[in-house]
Design a protein around this motif. Sequence first.
Motif, PDB file in Angstrom:
ATOM      1  N   ASN A  21      17.930  34.552  16.411  1.00 36.23           N
ATOM      2  CA  ASN A  21      18.990  33.757  17.045  1.00 36.23           C
ATOM      3  C   ASN A  21      20.382  34.381  16.869  1.00 36.23           C
ATOM      4  O   ASN A  21      21.392  33.792  17.256  1.00 36.23           O
ATOM      5  CB  ASN A  21      18.990  32.314  16.503  1.00 36.23           C
ATOM      6  CG  ASN A  21      19.425  32.257  15.041  1.00 36.23           C
ATOM      7  OD1 ASN A  21      19.281  33.247  14.314  1.00 36.23           O
ATOM      8  ND2 ASN A  21      19.943  31.120  14.622  1.00 36.23           N
ATOM      9  N   ASP A  76      25.275  22.040  23.442  1.00 33.86           N
ATOM     10  CA  ASP A  76      24.311  21.949  22.341  1.00 33.86           C
ATOM     11  C   ASP A  76      24.681  22.924  21.229  1.00 33.86           C
ATOM     12  O   ASP A  76      24.999  24.089  21.500  1.00 33.86           O
ATOM     13  CB  ASP A  76      22.896  22.278  22.840  1.00 33.86           C
ATOM     14  CG  ASP A  76      22.386  21.230  23.815  1.00 33.86           C
ATOM     15  OD1 ASP A  76      22.903  20.098  23.788  1.00 33.86           O
ATOM     16  OD2 ASP A  76      21.481  21.560  24.613  1.00 33.86           O
ATOM     17  N   SER A  96      23.792  24.456  17.146  1.00 36.15           N
ATOM     18  CA  SER A  96      22.753  24.663  16.146  1.00 36.15           C
ATOM     19  C   SER A  96      23.381  24.469  14.769  1.00 36.15           C
ATOM     20  O   SER A  96      24.299  25.218  14.391  1.00 36.15           O
ATOM     21  CB  SER A  96      22.215  26.086  16.311  1.00 36.15           C
ATOM     22  OG  SER A  96      21.368  26.399  15.270  1.00 36.15           O
ATOM     23  N   TYR A 101      27.260  28.121  12.140  1.00 38.90           N
ATOM     24  CA  TYR A 101      26.900  27.075  13.093  1.00 38.90           C
ATOM     25  C   TYR A 101      27.693  27.276  14.389  1.00 38.90           C
ATOM     26  O   TYR A 101      28.821  27.757  14.356  1.00 38.90           O
ATOM     27  CB  TYR A 101      27.210  25.679  12.534  1.00 38.90           C
ATOM     28  CG  TYR A 101      26.572  25.406  11.182  1.00 38.90           C
ATOM     29  CD1 TYR A 101      25.469  26.143  10.753  1.00 38.90           C
ATOM     30  CD2 TYR A 101      27.077  24.428  10.338  1.00 38.90           C
ATOM     31  CE1 TYR A 101      24.897  25.906   9.513  1.00 38.90           C
ATOM     32  CE2 TYR A 101      26.503  24.182   9.097  1.00 38.90           C
ATOM     33  CZ  TYR A 101      25.421  24.936   8.692  1.00 38.90           C
ATOM     34  OH  TYR A 101      24.859  24.711   7.466  1.00 38.90           O
ATOM     35  N   LYS A 135      24.391  26.991  20.946  1.00 39.94           N
ATOM     36  CA  LYS A 135      23.098  27.616  21.255  1.00 39.94           C
ATOM     37  C   LYS A 135      23.229  28.185  22.658  1.00 39.94           C
ATOM     38  O   LYS A 135      23.700  27.487  23.560  1.00 39.94           O
ATOM     39  CB  LYS A 135      22.003  26.552  21.323  1.00 39.94           C
ATOM     40  CG  LYS A 135      21.521  26.009  20.033  1.00 39.94           C
ATOM     41  CD  LYS A 135      20.355  25.087  20.370  1.00 39.94           C
ATOM     42  CE  LYS A 135      20.079  24.132  19.247  1.00 39.94           C
ATOM     43  NZ  LYS A 135      19.186  23.050  19.603  1.00 39.94           N
ATOM     44  N   SER A 190      21.386  30.956  25.865  1.00 38.23           N
ATOM     45  CA  SER A 190      20.236  31.735  26.338  1.00 38.23           C
ATOM     46  C   SER A 190      20.558  33.216  26.163  1.00 38.23           C
ATOM     47  O   SER A 190      21.692  33.557  25.792  1.00 38.23           O
ATOM     48  CB  SER A 190      20.007  31.455  27.822  1.00 38.23           C
ATOM     49  OG  SER A 190      21.069  32.042  28.551  1.00 38.23           O
ATOM     50  N   ALA A 223      26.395  30.321  17.709  1.00 39.65           N
ATOM     51  CA  ALA A 223      25.596  30.137  16.489  1.00 39.65           C
ATOM     52  C   ALA A 223      24.873  31.438  16.137  1.00 39.65           C
ATOM     53  O   ALA A 223      24.808  32.359  16.939  1.00 39.65           O
ATOM     54  CB  ALA A 223      24.556  29.044  16.735  1.00 39.65           C
ATOM     55  N   GLY A 224      24.369  31.489  14.932  1.00 40.90           N
ATOM     56  CA  GLY A 224      23.406  32.545  14.594  1.00 40.90           C
ATOM     57  C   GLY A 224      23.917  33.672  13.735  1.00 40.90           C
ATOM     58  O   GLY A 224      23.141  34.526  13.318  1.00 40.90           O
TER      59      GLY A 224
END
Length: 416
Positions: free
Chosen positions: A70, A336, A338, A360, A363, A365, A388-389
């Motif tokens: 992610n 949205d 994460s 954080y 999110k 694609s 995020a990620g």
Amino acid sequence: MKFDTVIIGGGLAGLVCGIRLQKAGKKCAIVSAGQSAMHFSSGTFDLLGRLPDGTGVNAPLEALKNLPENHPYSLLGEDTVRKYTEEIPAFLEECGIRVSGDASANTWRITPTGERKSSWLTLGDFTALKSKDEKIGSKALIVNILGYLDFNTKFLADSFEKQGTECRIVAIKLDEMERLRKNPSEMRATNIARVMDRDGVWEKAAEQVKSMIKDEDVVVLPAVFGLKDYTVVDRMREAIGIRTVFVATMPPSVPGIRSQMSLTAEFERAGGRFLKGDAVVDAEFDENGHVKSVGTQNFGNIRLYADNFVLASGSFFSKGLIATPDKIFEPVFGVDLSYPEGRDQWFDRNFWNRQNYISYGAKVSKFLHASIEGKPIANLYAIGSLLAGSNTLYEGCGGGIALITALAAADSILEK
Ligand SMILES: Cc1cc2nc3c(=O)[nH]c(=O)nc-3n(C[C@H](O)[C@H](O)[C@H](O)COP(=O)(O)OP(=O)(O)OC[C@H]3O[C@@H](n4cnc5c(N)ncnc54)[C@H](O)[C@@H]3O)c2cc1C
């Protein structure tokens, strides 16, 4: 008002995305609420300095395969990241930002406390060291400006001496700086740079520095020169005549603000509308769930319509994300996010430890589309430190993520 693309946030990510789109003939507006992370920049753009497990990274491109799925770099894929790292130095140079560095091997920058941190692209003022232990010289003259407290000469000397560099600390005194010195809160990097940039003042500073050099082979100065461009930085180096190393000060960052101004100017030169000091406050969606328009604080009832929207509003620091005691949310679209339930996981009470909340965010694609209630929005992209990620501060990857996701989102819009 109608644009091809409206970008929310005018930090590194928003500006780079806007420049790419505008230069490709798209009509763009950037709404920019306030200062960006670049106002606090260390003077480098970092690609990847550390893996999430703490392993140090010397070769960032090779290390990409070890990142979680992610992570923004993993979403885009190694080839895409590699491609953009090759083109970004020329992109920045075209915007008037001088950089050196290569994504195949990190170099090391000197922090305001004299520590060494790995980095990818180093701004023209600064010195990229090849190894963590590289000496800056045999004998260093560390020069402060009398009354300036955001440049800690003692920390620097302690650190350089550990590498074997003998240090001497001095301070220059300039009459032109006296008005600032009367009020210590005025004695800040940007105000000093405004005075130093005047003809006649930097010459005096250089003369004083030169007269203080005994047998030193390197001069160390705070990075408080050249707020608008590199002219005074170059002239100082030339006038001092021996190796001159500028070291980042505590914020605000003069080289960072200069970079921000260079990118803004490039965007406007290309015909973009930079709406400074305004904030996007709400969004309107059409019957297909696509974003139709956004409203801003200053424009009131006049809405900004566009085919595409790019959310580049940054992380908590820039209010792109908001945390309350029980939830975290993105205030404009409600995209949205994460993050784990349970506030106790969000942070470590020890300020200096890794803080989970930094990782954080939105999110997206693999094409960087944001989603709302699980549904990807085809004309809404999220980029930069909002994503995020990745723990950008711990992993040392903030600049890279901002630059790379900005170009990837712009190219995705252009390919539509
Ligand atoms: C203090 C600090 C220092 C850092 N230093 C470095 C460094 O030296 N090197 C490095 O590689 N990385 C650094 N980073 C990581 C940094 O996050 C990235 O390098 C990068 O600059 C982030 O760019 P961005 O555009 O995503 O976000 P930001 O720079 O945070 O910009 C977001 C912008 O959006 C605006 N905004 C927010 N909400 C709205 C709204 N509703 N409407 C309009 N505008 C809005 C904000 O005012 C802000 O100007 C640093 C981060 C921080 C917090």
